[in-house]
Design an enzyme around this catalytic site. Sequence first.
Site, mmCIF file in Angstrom:
data_model
loop_
_atom_site.group_PDB
_atom_site.id
_atom_site.type_symbol
_atom_site.label_atom_id
_atom_site.label_comp_id
_atom_site.label_asym_id
_atom_site.label_seq_id
_atom_site.Cartn_x
_atom_site.Cartn_y
_atom_site.Cartn_z
ATOM 1 N N GLY A 150 0.784 -1.218 0.000
ATOM 2 C CA GLY A 150 0.000 0.000 0.000
ATOM 3 C C GLY A 150 0.816 1.267 0.000
ATOM 4 N N ASP A 151 2.138 1.156 -0.129
ATOM 5 C CA ASP A 151 2.992 2.353 -0.139
ATOM 6 C C ASP A 151 4.230 2.049 -0.985
ATOM 7 O OD1 ASP A 151 4.238 4.874 0.596
ATOM 8 O OD2 ASP A 151 2.925 4.885 2.347
ATOM 9 N N ASP A 152 5.273 2.890 -0.896
ATOM 10 C CA ASP A 152 6.443 2.749 -1.763
ATOM 11 C C ASP A 152 7.009 1.336 -1.713
ATOM 12 O OD1 ASP A 152 6.089 5.482 -2.091
ATOM 13 O OD2 ASP A 152 7.758 6.036 -0.778
#
Length: 442
Positions: free
Chosen positions: A245-247
Amino acid sequence: MGYLWFSLSIFLCLSYFSVAEVVTCSGIVPMSYRNDKISITDFGGVGDGVTLNTKAFQEAIYRIEHLKRRGGTLLYIPPGVYVTESFNLTSHMTLYLAKGAVIKATQDTRTWPLIAPLPSYGRGRELPGGRYMSFIHGDGIHDVVITGENGTIDGQGDVWWNMWRQRTLQFTRPNLIEFMNSKNIIISNVIFQNSPFWNIHPVYCSNVVVRYVTILAPYDSPNTDGVDPDSSSNVCIEDSYISTGDDLVAVKSGWDEYGIAYGRPSSGITIRRVRGSSPFAGIAIGSETSGGVENVLAEHINLYNMGVGIHIKTNIGRGGFIRNITVSDVYMEKVRRGIKIAGDVGDHPDDKYNQNALPVVKGITLKDIWGLQVQQAGVILGLKNAPFTGICLSNINLHGMTGSRSPPWKCSDISGAAHLVSPLQCSELSSAQQASTCPNYS
């Protein structure tokens, strides 16, 4: 059709590497083979998915630490689901997960241990004060391997994500794996899933290899970065799939005045043959870069269904530097923005940061990048009082989505050169006749 193109690109990439000699940085840490082997079941471990195995893990690792065997000890996790609270690793050990083995974090957050904030952050990343210890933790250790037959380490992060959404967190969420002040670490052939916060976080470390791992978290899971090397040197990340859900990978080095004071950069970071998807960035630098980030190479990257393909981010008050960054041989598809380099990204730990602490960004080379269904090619926004210099774009083709109304590039306060860029680069970058005219910065 897009997915077929993406699959074909991966197939061609893998086919190439199957016949060519594979370039790897993983030799920076030789694999340690342990003659002494113990099993978690020797210490009462029960893999029924219900029994709490904290005591078994603590006793097994205590045995490794205090009954030292020449060459270290392998702790074998047989097939089964082993629920446990967080625990600490020790030096000269291998945590080996068999096929079908799952180490699963308890969802009882009431007894989760607290530890001090990182000195380069000055407080918890999410909230003031301390932070919850990572699920699997190591501080001041060396010669450690986490590997196996693609067993799983499951953080059961949904309880933490819900606390974040409901704003009921008291302290910063735990990472899944964190090594602090450690060296000679190998993490390979393991599946990591559902981390409460960042997945793999080596901080103040050197000589770290992350290879052949799979990292999974739901697309909407908050702050579930894949691998975040932080104030660390000689880090090798290769041959992995990350969907979070992120980098996917974010290189960091401390936060504002605390990172400046701590002064430990991230350097010598190699990211190679990584693929995945995320609503945020594929390859990121920052935004916490106050100790400096330099000598980063990312190559042979495949990204699909991304927010930003390549994101280099910093802010006023960060100070530090970002220099000698090379990203090459990237394929991306279904991406909102192909490239973003910006000096206005990220929050601050408190109001004590120095507004005159401006980051130095120079020597950024992006080359051999191909994108399909890219809504906007790029945004490169330096700072008025600290322009970004030596921005070099070469052989970049970012094909937009039909009907997109966004201008392909938005640029300001930058200088550098561009060669064979489509759509045509912003006017702030001079048109180089040869890619070799892009300067090298040290």
